[in-house]
Scaffold this motif. Structure first.
Motif, PDB file in Angstrom:
ATOM      1  N   LEU A  41       0.821  -1.202   0.000  1.00  0.00           N
ATOM      2  CA  LEU A  41       0.000   0.000   0.000  1.00  0.00           C
ATOM      3  C   LEU A  41       0.860   1.259   0.000  1.00  0.00           C
ATOM      4  O   LEU A  41       1.912   1.295   0.653  1.00  0.00           O
ATOM      5  CB  LEU A  41      -0.883   0.028   1.258  1.00  0.00           C
ATOM      6  CG  LEU A  41      -1.791  -1.178   1.505  1.00  0.00           C
ATOM      7  CD1 LEU A  41      -2.388  -1.104   2.903  1.00  0.00           C
ATOM      8  CD2 LEU A  41      -2.881  -1.249   0.451  1.00  0.00           C
ATOM      9  N   PRO A  42       0.430   2.310  -0.703  1.00  0.00           N
ATOM     10  CA  PRO A  42       1.128   3.596  -0.611  1.00  0.00           C
ATOM     11  C   PRO A  42       0.823   4.270   0.717  1.00  0.00           C
ATOM     12  O   PRO A  42      -0.309   4.204   1.217  1.00  0.00           O
ATOM     13  CB  PRO A  42       0.555   4.391  -1.787  1.00  0.00           C
ATOM     14  CG  PRO A  42      -0.788   3.781  -2.043  1.00  0.00           C
ATOM     15  CD  PRO A  42      -0.687   2.333  -1.674  1.00  0.00           C
ATOM     16  N   GLY A  43       1.826   4.913   1.292  1.00  0.00           N
ATOM     17  CA  GLY A  43       1.642   5.530   2.594  1.00  0.00           C
ATOM     18  C   GLY A  43       0.699   6.703   2.601  1.00  0.00           C
ATOM     19  O   GLY A  43       0.138   7.055   3.648  1.00  0.00           O
ATOM     20  N   ASP A  44       0.491   7.351   1.452  1.00  0.00           N
ATOM     21  CA  ASP A  44      -0.383   8.525   1.418  1.00  0.00           C
ATOM     22  C   ASP A  44      -1.844   8.158   1.167  1.00  0.00           C
ATOM     23  O   ASP A  44      -2.669   9.033   0.890  1.00  0.00           O
ATOM     24  CB  ASP A  44       0.102   9.533   0.376  1.00  0.00           C
ATOM     25  CG  ASP A  44       0.149   8.955  -1.038  1.00  0.00           C
ATOM     26  OD1 ASP A  44      -0.107   7.744  -1.208  1.00  0.00           O
ATOM     27  OD2 ASP A  44       0.459   9.720  -1.970  1.00  0.00           O
ATOM     28  N   LEU A  45      -2.168   6.884   1.298  1.00  0.00           N
ATOM     29  CA  LEU A  45      -3.553   6.436   1.151  1.00  0.00           C
ATOM     30  C   LEU A  45      -4.355   6.945   2.351  1.00  0.00           C
ATOM     31  O   LEU A  45      -3.983   6.706   3.505  1.00  0.00           O
ATOM     32  CB  LEU A  45      -3.587   4.907   1.108  1.00  0.00           C
ATOM     33  CG  LEU A  45      -4.797   4.198   0.514  1.00  0.00           C
ATOM     34  CD1 LEU A  45      -4.920   4.491  -0.979  1.00  0.00           C
ATOM     35  CD2 LEU A  45      -4.689   2.698   0.756  1.00  0.00           C
ATOM     36  N   LEU A  46      -5.439   7.675   2.096  1.00  0.00           N
ATOM     37  CA  LEU A  46      -6.307   8.133   3.171  1.00  0.00           C
ATOM     38  C   LEU A  46      -7.081   6.945   3.754  1.00  0.00           C
ATOM     39  O   LEU A  46      -7.341   5.955   3.053  1.00  0.00           O
ATOM     40  CB  LEU A  46      -7.279   9.196   2.664  1.00  0.00           C
ATOM     41  CG  LEU A  46      -6.639  10.514   2.208  1.00  0.00           C
ATOM     42  CD1 LEU A  46      -7.668  11.386   1.498  1.00  0.00           C
ATOM     43  CD2 LEU A  46      -6.041  11.262   3.401  1.00  0.00           C
ATOM     44  N   LEU A  47      -7.446   7.045   5.011  1.00  0.00           N
ATOM     45  CA  LEU A  47      -8.091   5.903   5.654  1.00  0.00           C
ATOM     46  C   LEU A  47      -9.435   5.557   5.024  1.00  0.00           C
ATOM     47  O   LEU A  47      -9.810   4.380   4.979  1.00  0.00           O
ATOM     48  CB  LEU A  47      -8.268   6.170   7.155  1.00  0.00           C
ATOM     49  CG  LEU A  47      -6.984   6.236   7.982  1.00  0.00           C
ATOM     50  CD1 LEU A  47      -7.322   6.314   9.469  1.00  0.00           C
ATOM     51  CD2 LEU A  47      -6.065   5.063   7.701  1.00  0.00           C
TER      52      LEU A  47
END
Length: 244
Positions: free
Chosen positions: A74-80
């Motif tokens: 997963l990319p770290g900037d993925l919003l919850l």
């Protein structure tokens, strides 16, 4: 407030004597102090990192035996709220129920984020749609909890297995095991009974959930088998999610 008084407040059980005690303590300690003791914990949110990284995580449906899990990058900037959509697809849910993310290993003291639905209902808190994945996990071993369908009680834990130097362009499923339980099957107990029935060849003399064998098979998702999982199909669904 003295430690003894705080302990007595936290032990309130709801009896008439306890209610009188609470009223007395509220008068002595002040309403603000009393409200603070019973306030929901606030989840810790770290500052946005200067550099976006990726995370390899394992997602487990807690307490399921045999384990039901997915390994995702997963990319770290993925919003919850975006992560919620990814988990629905990766696990195999259909997003027909409420959900929430939480942090904190102690279940009794876990702090939860609020969803758009919660905000519409007048709840207050840290909104999941404003928080990135890399603001709640940052290192190997970090955990994030995800609850879905509060009736059936599906609890998931995301464990960070590795922090990646570069984020993936889109979420990807690397591996997994077992099919997702059907929606509204009654929680783990209902799922286990259903899985045993399917593995046993759909015995018409022992159908679960009080339905006939034909009704039961019509109710089940097409080609559902508890031991079946496809990485290819999961990634096709994730691609459709991102492109849609």
């Amino acid at each position: 407030m003295p430690k003894e008084e705080r302990t007595r407040i936290e032990g309130v059980t709801g009896s008439r004597g306890d209610l009188a005690l609470v009223q007395t303590l509220m008068a002595n300690a002040g309403r603000d102090t009393f409200a603070a003791i019973f306030a929901e914990p606030t989840p810790e949110v770290r500052p946005v990192p200067k550099r976006v990284r990726g995370f390899r995580v394992r997602v487990d449906l807690m307490y399921a035996k045999p384990p039901i899990w997915r390994r995702l990058v997963l990319p770290g900037d993925l919003l919850l709220d975006e992560l919620h959509a990814v988990l629905q697809v990766a696990m195999g849910w259909f997003d027909g129920h409420l959900h929430r993310f939480g942090v904190g290993s102690d279940r009794r003291e876990r702090a939860y984020f609020v969803t758009a639905f919660d905000l519409e209902e007048g709840d207050e808190g840290v909104a999941e749609e404003e928080v990135r994945l890399d603001q709640v996990v940052s290192a190997k071993g970090d955990r994030l909890f995800y609850d879905y369908d509060f009736g059936d009680g599906w609890e998931h834990v995301l464990l960070v297995e590795e922090v990646l130097g570069e984020p993936p362009p889109v979420p990807v499923c690397l591996a997994g095991r077992m099919a997702c339980p059907p929606e509204d099957c009654g929680g783990l107990g209902g799922y286990e009974e259903l899985a045993d029935w399917v593995r046993g060849g759909y015995d018409p003399r022992a159908t679960p959930m009080g339905l006939g064998a034909e009704e039961m098979r019509d109710w089940l998702p097409d080609d559902w088998h508890p031991d079946r999982f496809s990485v290819v199909e999961t990634n096709d669904a994730l691609t459709a999610l991102v492109s849609g």
